[in-house]
Design a protein around this motif. Sequence first.
Motif, PDB file in Angstrom:
ATOM      1  N   ILE A 119       0.844  -1.195   0.000  1.00 18.58           N
ATOM      2  CA  ILE A 119       0.000   0.000   0.000  1.00 18.58           C
ATOM      3  C   ILE A 119       0.887   1.254   0.000  1.00 18.58           C
ATOM      4  CG2 ILE A 119      -1.717   1.292   1.367  1.00 18.58           C
ATOM      5  CD1 ILE A 119      -2.836  -1.299   0.292  1.00 18.58           C
ATOM      6  N   PRO A 120       0.627   2.211  -0.901  1.00 19.33           N
ATOM      7  CA  PRO A 120       1.452   3.431  -0.877  1.00 19.33           C
ATOM      8  C   PRO A 120       1.273   4.187   0.436  1.00 19.33           C
ATOM      9  CG  PRO A 120       0.158   3.319  -2.894  1.00 19.33           C
ATOM     10  CD  PRO A 120      -0.338   2.236  -2.013  1.00 19.33           C
ATOM     11  N   TYR A 121       2.339   4.806   0.851  1.00 19.92           N
ATOM     12  CA  TYR A 121       2.360   5.527   2.134  1.00 19.92           C
ATOM     13  C   TYR A 121       1.286   6.610   2.206  1.00 19.92           C
ATOM     14  CZ  TYR A 121       4.412   8.754   5.582  1.00 19.92           C
ATOM     15  OH  TYR A 121       4.628   9.609   6.625  1.00 19.92           O
ATOM     16  N   GLU A 122       0.974   7.240   1.054  1.00 15.18           N
ATOM     17  CA  GLU A 122      -0.014   8.325   1.088  1.00 15.18           C
ATOM     18  C   GLU A 122      -1.403   7.811   1.471  1.00 15.18           C
ATOM     19  OE1 GLU A 122      -0.575  10.272  -2.665  1.00 15.18           O
ATOM     20  OE2 GLU A 122      -0.221   8.443  -3.811  1.00 15.18           O
ATOM     21  N   ILE A 128      -1.917   5.424   3.658  1.00  9.17           N
ATOM     22  CA  ILE A 128      -1.845   5.300   5.126  1.00  9.17           C
ATOM     23  C   ILE A 128      -2.129   6.650   5.765  1.00  9.17           C
ATOM     24  CG2 ILE A 128      -0.345   4.646   7.063  1.00  9.17           C
ATOM     25  CD1 ILE A 128      -0.786   2.294   5.290  1.00  9.17           C
ATOM     26  N   VAL A 129      -1.536   7.686   5.186  1.00 11.95           N
ATOM     27  CA  VAL A 129      -1.759   9.035   5.722  1.00 11.95           C
ATOM     28  C   VAL A 129      -3.239   9.414   5.587  1.00 11.95           C
ATOM     29  CG1 VAL A 129      -1.199  11.475   5.380  1.00 11.95           C
ATOM     30  CG2 VAL A 129       0.610   9.787   5.352  1.00 11.95           C
ATOM     31  N   PRO A 177       3.274  13.512   1.637  1.00 10.64           N
ATOM     32  CA  PRO A 177       1.830  13.425   1.389  1.00 10.64           C
ATOM     33  C   PRO A 177       1.101  14.599   2.016  1.00 10.64           C
ATOM     34  CG  PRO A 177       2.486  11.882   3.089  1.00 10.64           C
ATOM     35  CD  PRO A 177       3.739  12.497   2.582  1.00 10.64           C
ATOM     36  N   LYS A 178      -0.107  14.867   1.498  1.00 10.48           N
ATOM     37  CA  LYS A 178      -0.897  15.967   2.054  1.00 10.48           C
ATOM     38  C   LYS A 178      -1.821  15.426   3.140  1.00 10.48           C
ATOM     39  CE  LYS A 178      -0.903  18.750  -2.089  1.00 10.48           C
ATOM     40  NZ  LYS A 178      -0.147  17.860  -2.973  1.00 10.48           N
ATOM     41  N   ASP A 222       8.388   9.750   1.402  1.00  4.81           N
ATOM     42  CA  ASP A 222       7.771  10.092   0.122  1.00  4.81           C
ATOM     43  C   ASP A 222       6.377   9.472   0.052  1.00  4.81           C
ATOM     44  OD1 ASP A 222       8.340  10.993  -2.821  1.00  4.81           O
ATOM     45  OD2 ASP A 222       7.391   9.029  -2.959  1.00  4.81           O
ATOM     46  N   GLN A 223       5.474  10.172  -0.621  1.00  2.00           N
ATOM     47  CA  GLN A 223       4.086   9.693  -0.643  1.00  2.00           C
ATOM     48  C   GLN A 223       3.904   8.397  -1.433  1.00  2.00           C
ATOM     49  OE1 GLN A 223       1.675  12.699  -2.400  1.00  2.00           O
ATOM     50  NE2 GLN A 223       2.920  12.906  -4.219  1.00  2.00           N
ATOM     51  N   LYS A 224       4.844   8.073  -2.303  1.00  2.00           N
ATOM     52  CA  LYS A 224       4.655   6.909  -3.166  1.00  2.00           C
ATOM     53  C   LYS A 224       5.362   5.654  -2.660  1.00  2.00           C
ATOM     54  CE  LYS A 224       2.419   8.693  -6.822  1.00  2.00           C
ATOM     55  NZ  LYS A 224       1.351   9.335  -6.065  1.00  2.00           N
ATOM     56  N   VAL A 225       6.192   5.787  -1.632  1.00  2.00           N
ATOM     57  CA  VAL A 225       6.898   4.584  -1.177  1.00  2.00           C
ATOM     58  C   VAL A 225       5.890   3.603  -0.578  1.00  2.00           C
ATOM     59  CG1 VAL A 225       9.102   5.742  -0.757  1.00  2.00           C
ATOM     60  CG2 VAL A 225       7.485   5.498   1.116  1.00  2.00           C
ATOM     61  N   PRO A 226       6.154   2.292  -0.741  1.00  2.00           N
ATOM     62  CA  PRO A 226       5.206   1.330  -0.161  1.00  2.00           C
ATOM     63  C   PRO A 226       5.257   1.363   1.363  1.00  2.00           C
ATOM     64  CG  PRO A 226       7.094   0.195  -1.077  1.00  2.00           C
ATOM     65  CD  PRO A 226       7.233   1.624  -1.465  1.00  2.00           C
ATOM     66  N   TRP A 227       4.160   0.989   1.968  1.00  2.00           N
ATOM     67  CA  TRP A 227       4.043   0.998   3.420  1.00  2.00           C
ATOM     68  C   TRP A 227       5.111   0.132   4.077  1.00  2.00           C
ATOM     69  CZ3 TRP A 227       3.307   2.684   7.865  1.00  2.00           C
ATOM     70  CH2 TRP A 227       3.105   1.855   8.954  1.00  2.00           C
ATOM     71  N   VAL A 246       8.210   2.056   5.114  1.00  2.00           N
ATOM     72  CA  VAL A 246       7.991   2.896   6.293  1.00  2.00           C
ATOM     73  C   VAL A 246       7.857   2.010   7.529  1.00  2.00           C
ATOM     74  CG1 VAL A 246       6.609   4.763   7.259  1.00  2.00           C
ATOM     75  CG2 VAL A 246       6.824   4.550   4.795  1.00  2.00           C
ATOM     76  N   ILE A 283       3.949  15.758   7.077  1.00  2.00           N
ATOM     77  CA  ILE A 283       2.952  15.931   6.020  1.00  2.00           C
ATOM     78  C   ILE A 283       2.933  17.397   5.585  1.00  2.00           C
ATOM     79  CG2 ILE A 283       1.394  14.006   6.531  1.00  2.00           C
ATOM     80  CD1 ILE A 283       0.505  17.378   7.874  1.00  2.00           C
TER      81      ILE A 283
END
Lengths: 219, 188
Positions: A163-166, A168-169, B72-73, B155-160, B163, B182
């Motif tokens: 799942i992309p980190y965004e 999760i946010v 990410p926003k 970065d907003q596109k990295v996979p979970w 992180v 953010i």
Amino acid sequence: MAKRKRHKMEFEIEDVNLLPIMNLITLLIPFLLLSAQFIQIGVILVEPPRISSGGSSGGPNNANQPEKRELNLTVVVTGDGFSVNYKPNGTPVSLCPEKGKQPCIKAKMVGGKKTYDGHALQKLLFERVWKPFMKRNSLEPDKMKSNLFKDWGRVAILANDDIPYEVIVKVLDATREFPPEAKGVVSGRLACEFKKPLGEDEWVMKGNCMFPFAQISSQ
Amino acid sequence: MADRMTSEEKARLERIEAKKAERREAAKKFRNDPLKITSLMDALTIILIFLLKSYGSDPMQVPQKKNELILPKSDSMSNMAECVDIQVSRTSIVVKGKAVSKVVDGKNVPSDELSTDGHIIVKLKERLEELKKKAESAASSAGKKFVPEAFIAADQKVPWKLVAQVLYTASYVKYKKFSFAIVKTRGG
């Protein structure tokens, strides 16, 4: 004659010489413009992930009240969408409006990009979890004793690895903040904010939060 | 002479005199009038104050780069506080300005940099331990309690997964609090 003239000169009002100040300002402005940040960076607080099967980490719980139940609110994020479940009576119950349909909130393809509906999740959590239990629960410290669930305010987020980190946010936003529908139900401004007073170690919660203590783990 | 002048001539002379005086007046005005920069100064001072205000308000700045690190926003209103920062971009993991690990394909940490169970990034662990020890000794000499906190800018596109590995590593080294960086979508 000459003396009189000089005397007269002293009383003449002269303009302030702004040239050096103008020089300074015209130099300062481009420099500051270059270094200025036009975007504001903020933070979302998260709890450390659970490594072993040991108990939950800190937070508002009262050990001397064993009759308290755990809500175990969980949001599962998969490639297909969100599913939500909780344990209001000790047994896991899915919060999906239609039984057996997983995930409850499906990710949609919009313009070739997978989009998750954060607002739908927010609304579901508000209507189905927060609203039915809000009278008996509170995040206010003085009302803590009357709480039904000891883990009220907490939410576990289980996410697939890819799942992309965004996303999760987005889930964190959806669980923490009240939806716009909460206007009128929740008094005050619909914003959840954590502040760290200068010189203190702990973050202090300010404003209205739905489920602000999120613990994210991999599925 | 004067009384021999006709009234017509008199009027003409008067007109000429008036014109001359007018021209003199205009020339004087032009010479003595400096450039009016008061309003410009007002505007510039206000701009200066606003820029200065935005200059030093944030304790940390995250350098964002296209295709590498875009935050990410979020609707979060919380501001950041001083703590250890970990930047997870699509090419590397950077702790306090020092690169500790590479990121391959914008997705994975090379498997030889991971621990055997695949949850812990070894180099990151070492660096965080070192930073924690330093901060702890500094806090104890100042007579303060130290709460290890980590600030993660990913970065907003990295996979979970990436992180999560960073989170696991940091909590393995006993970091107690985490905050995700953010970009604020609402002011405040």
